[in-house]
Design a protein around this motif. Structure first.
Motif, PDB file in Angstrom:
ATOM      1  N   ARG A 259       0.824  -1.201   0.000  1.00  0.00           N
ATOM      2  CA  ARG A 259       0.000   0.000   0.000  1.00  0.00           C
ATOM      3  C   ARG A 259       0.867   1.263   0.000  1.00  0.00           C
ATOM      4  NH1 ARG A 259      -2.841  -0.733   4.594  1.00  0.00           N
ATOM      5  NH2 ARG A 259      -4.534  -1.816   3.523  1.00  0.00           N
ATOM      6  N   SER A 260       1.969   1.240   0.751  1.00  0.00           N
ATOM      7  CA  SER A 260       2.773   2.450   0.911  1.00  0.00           C
ATOM      8  C   SER A 260       3.820   2.654  -0.171  1.00  0.00           C
ATOM      9  CB  SER A 260       3.459   2.438   2.285  1.00  0.00           C
ATOM     10  OG  SER A 260       4.375   1.354   2.374  1.00  0.00           O
ATOM     11  N   GLN A 261       4.419   1.544  -0.673  1.00  0.00           N
ATOM     12  CA  GLN A 261       5.512   1.696  -1.622  1.00  0.00           C
ATOM     13  C   GLN A 261       5.368   0.872  -2.888  1.00  0.00           C
ATOM     14  OE1 GLN A 261       8.619   0.645   1.142  1.00  0.00           O
ATOM     15  NE2 GLN A 261       8.626  -1.510   0.568  1.00  0.00           N
ATOM     16  N   GLY A 262       4.339   0.030  -2.929  1.00  0.00           N
ATOM     17  CA  GLY A 262       4.067  -0.707  -4.146  1.00  0.00           C
ATOM     18  C   GLY A 262       4.801  -2.022  -4.292  1.00  0.00           C
ATOM     19  N   TYR A 263       5.677  -2.353  -3.371  1.00  0.00           N
ATOM     20  CA  TYR A 263       6.424  -3.619  -3.412  1.00  0.00           C
ATOM     21  C   TYR A 263       6.770  -4.021  -1.981  1.00  0.00           C
ATOM     22  CZ  TYR A 263      10.435  -0.476  -2.791  1.00  0.00           C
ATOM     23  OH  TYR A 263      11.304   0.474  -2.323  1.00  0.00           O
ATOM     24  N   VAL A 264       7.206  -5.274  -1.823  1.00  0.00           N
ATOM     25  CA  VAL A 264       7.504  -5.783  -0.483  1.00  0.00           C
ATOM     26  C   VAL A 264       8.980  -6.117  -0.348  1.00  0.00           C
ATOM     27  CG1 VAL A 264       5.176  -6.703  -0.221  1.00  0.00           C
ATOM     28  CG2 VAL A 264       6.989  -8.175  -1.096  1.00  0.00           C
ATOM     29  N   VAL A 265       9.464  -5.991   0.898  1.00  0.00           N
ATOM     30  CA  VAL A 265      10.842  -6.352   1.237  1.00  0.00           C
ATOM     31  C   VAL A 265      10.775  -7.324   2.408  1.00  0.00           C
ATOM     32  CG1 VAL A 265      13.129  -5.508   1.888  1.00  0.00           C
ATOM     33  CG2 VAL A 265      11.608  -4.048   0.521  1.00  0.00           C
ATOM     34  N   PRO A 266      10.716  -8.624   2.137  1.00  0.00           N
ATOM     35  CA  PRO A 266      10.500  -9.615   3.205  1.00  0.00           C
ATOM     36  C   PRO A 266      11.496  -9.520   4.361  1.00  0.00           C
ATOM     37  CG  PRO A 266      10.193 -10.627   1.063  1.00  0.00           C
ATOM     38  CD  PRO A 266      10.718  -9.249   0.797  1.00  0.00           C
ATOM     39  N   ASP A 267      12.753  -9.178   4.087  1.00  0.00           N
ATOM     40  CA  ASP A 267      13.734  -9.100   5.168  1.00  0.00           C
ATOM     41  C   ASP A 267      13.417  -7.989   6.168  1.00  0.00           C
ATOM     42  OD1 ASP A 267      15.189 -11.252   4.301  1.00  0.00           O
ATOM     43  OD2 ASP A 267      16.743 -10.074   3.297  1.00  0.00           O
ATOM     44  N   SER A 268      12.567  -7.059   5.762  1.00  0.00           N
ATOM     45  CA  SER A 268      12.208  -5.966   6.665  1.00  0.00           C
ATOM     46  C   SER A 268      10.921  -6.244   7.435  1.00  0.00           C
ATOM     47  CB  SER A 268      12.052  -4.658   5.877  1.00  0.00           C
ATOM     48  OG  SER A 268      10.921  -4.729   5.020  1.00  0.00           O
ATOM     49  N   PHE A 269      10.273  -7.372   7.157  1.00  0.00           N
ATOM     50  CA  PHE A 269       9.053  -7.716   7.892  1.00  0.00           C
ATOM     51  C   PHE A 269       9.385  -7.888   9.379  1.00  0.00           C
ATOM     52  CE2 PHE A 269       6.841 -10.026   4.091  1.00  0.00           C
ATOM     53  CZ  PHE A 269       6.770  -8.814   3.417  1.00  0.00           C
ATOM     54  N   ASN A 270       8.551  -7.295  10.252  1.00  0.00           N
ATOM     55  CA  ASN A 270       8.759  -7.480  11.690  1.00  0.00           C
ATOM     56  C   ASN A 270       7.473  -7.788  12.452  1.00  0.00           C
ATOM     57  OD1 ASN A 270       7.529  -4.928  11.801  1.00  0.00           O
ATOM     58  ND2 ASN A 270       9.500  -3.871  11.956  1.00  0.00           N
ATOM     59  N   HIS A 271       6.355  -7.924  11.711  1.00  0.00           N
ATOM     60  CA  HIS A 271       5.092  -8.296  12.353  1.00  0.00           C
ATOM     61  C   HIS A 271       4.457  -9.535  11.730  1.00  0.00           C
ATOM     62  CE1 HIS A 271       5.291  -4.444  14.379  1.00  0.00           C
ATOM     63  NE2 HIS A 271       4.194  -4.739  15.060  1.00  0.00           N
ATOM     64  N   GLY A 272       4.852  -9.860  10.531  1.00  0.00           N
ATOM     65  CA  GLY A 272       4.265 -11.012   9.854  1.00  0.00           C
ATOM     66  C   GLY A 272       3.403 -10.596   8.687  1.00  0.00           C
ATOM     67  N   THR A 273       3.251 -11.497   7.727  1.00  0.00           N
ATOM     68  CA  THR A 273       2.403 -11.217   6.572  1.00  0.00           C
ATOM     69  C   THR A 273       0.936 -11.239   6.976  1.00  0.00           C
ATOM     70  OG1 THR A 273       2.163 -13.541   5.941  1.00  0.00           O
ATOM     71  CG2 THR A 273       4.096 -12.354   5.076  1.00  0.00           C
ATOM     72  N   SER A 274       0.101 -10.761   6.085  1.00  0.00           N
ATOM     73  CA  SER A 274      -1.340 -10.783   6.351  1.00  0.00           C
ATOM     74  C   SER A 274      -1.835 -12.205   6.573  1.00  0.00           C
ATOM     75  CB  SER A 274      -2.092 -10.148   5.172  1.00  0.00           C
ATOM     76  OG  SER A 274      -1.792  -8.781   5.072  1.00  0.00           O
TER      77      SER A 274
END
Length: 300
Positions: A259-274
């Motif tokens: 939603r915020s940047q248009g792409y994901v960076v899995p290594d930066s996840f710190n809460h978990g995917t939806s």
């Protein structure tokens, strides 16, 4: 959620409207009142000044001018809007207090069944910014739990943001947020948070993020446990669990990043995917057992 008329927690610290820069005693309080200017002493010409003010007051009263009414009066439109806004905020505060009380009942019962005491957390309601044992925070940080003082912090305006910005409306979506932060308190009591905070000192950023995901998903699972027992008490209404699952989905790391940047960076996840957040909330809800919330063993 059927919450009206139910017990509110006594562990609510209402700091709404207070200035974070002055601590608990700062600001004018949540009533937004004005302090009356006071002289340093009533000596010399002070008393005569007071006598004059009294005379002026009664003269104006005789002429039909009520100074006290004028001091408390505001433009009608502004008063109505302020009154409605204040009433809505107070209703949300009451709702949050009831949800906290329900978490107390659930976790006291679970800990008691295990032969342990449950030290109940305090929920701090604040406006815009707040100081905690974990430092200064603004409302932009979102709700958070501070293990240093055992308190969870909530600016009630987040509930509006949850609906308008994240597309997660409904009172049980809000309840899920509170129950998640209480889940962190449970982790603090059981030693999970202290262990994680020690371990992260020697971890790389990627490793710390991966461990943080496991911590957050367990808190989601604990929120599900609370929902499990709340349903057994007959407090859930049709659609409540869907509201919680939707909230979990909308605040997943991948969804937020898309939603915020248009792409994901899995290594930066710190809460978990939806998907992960929904899955672990559902696990807790389905079983109601802490043993089913072990996010630290095996793959997620």
């Amino acid at each position: 959620m059927r919450w009206r008329g139910r017990r509110q927690s006594a562990n609510v610290e209402d700091q709404r409207g207070r200035s974070a820069g002055f601590g608990r005693g700062g600001g004018l309080g949540r009533g937004g009142g004005m302090r009356i200017p006071m002289g340093r002493s009533i000596g010399g010409g002070g008393i005569s000044g007071i006598v004059i003010l009294v005379i002026v007051f009664f003269v104006l009263r005789f002429l039909g001018i009520d100074l006290l009414a004028m001091m408390g009066e505001q433009p009608r439109g502004e008063t109505d809007g302020t009154t409605v806004q204040s009433a809505a905020s107070d209703e949300m505060a009451q709702f949050a207090g009831v949800v906290l009380a329900e978490t107390e009942d659930v976790w006291n019962g679970i800990f008691e069944a295990g032969g342990q005491d449950y030290p109940e957390p305090t929920m701090v309601l604040f406006t815009d910014q707040v100081r905690s044992a974990c430092g200064f925070a603004s409302a932009a940080s979102g709700p958070f739990y501070c293990p240093g003082d055992g308190k969870l912090y909530l600016d009630l305006s987040f509930f509006g943001q949850l609906a308008s910005q994240f597309g997660a409306s409904g009172d049980f979506a809000q309840a899920y947020v509170i129950a998640h932060e209480v889940g962190h308190h449970v982790q603090n009591v059981t030693g999970v948070l202290p262990k994680f905070n020690r371990a992260r000192q020697t971890m790389s950023e990627v490793e710390a993020n991966q461990m943080s995901v496991r911590v957050e998903l367990q808190a989601d699972c604990y929120a599900g446990i609370w929902a499990h027992y709340t349903e057994q008490k007959g407090l859930l209404e049709q659609g409540d669990i869907d509201e919680a699952l939707n909230a979990a989905n909308q605040i997943g790391d991948d969804t937020l990043q898309k939603r915020s940047q248009g792409y994901v960076v899995p290594d930066s996840f710190n809460h978990g995917t939806s998907a992960q957040r929904k899955e672990w909330f559902a696990r807790g809800f389905d079983s109601g057992r802490m043993s089913d919330c072990d996010t630290f063993s095996g793959s997620l």
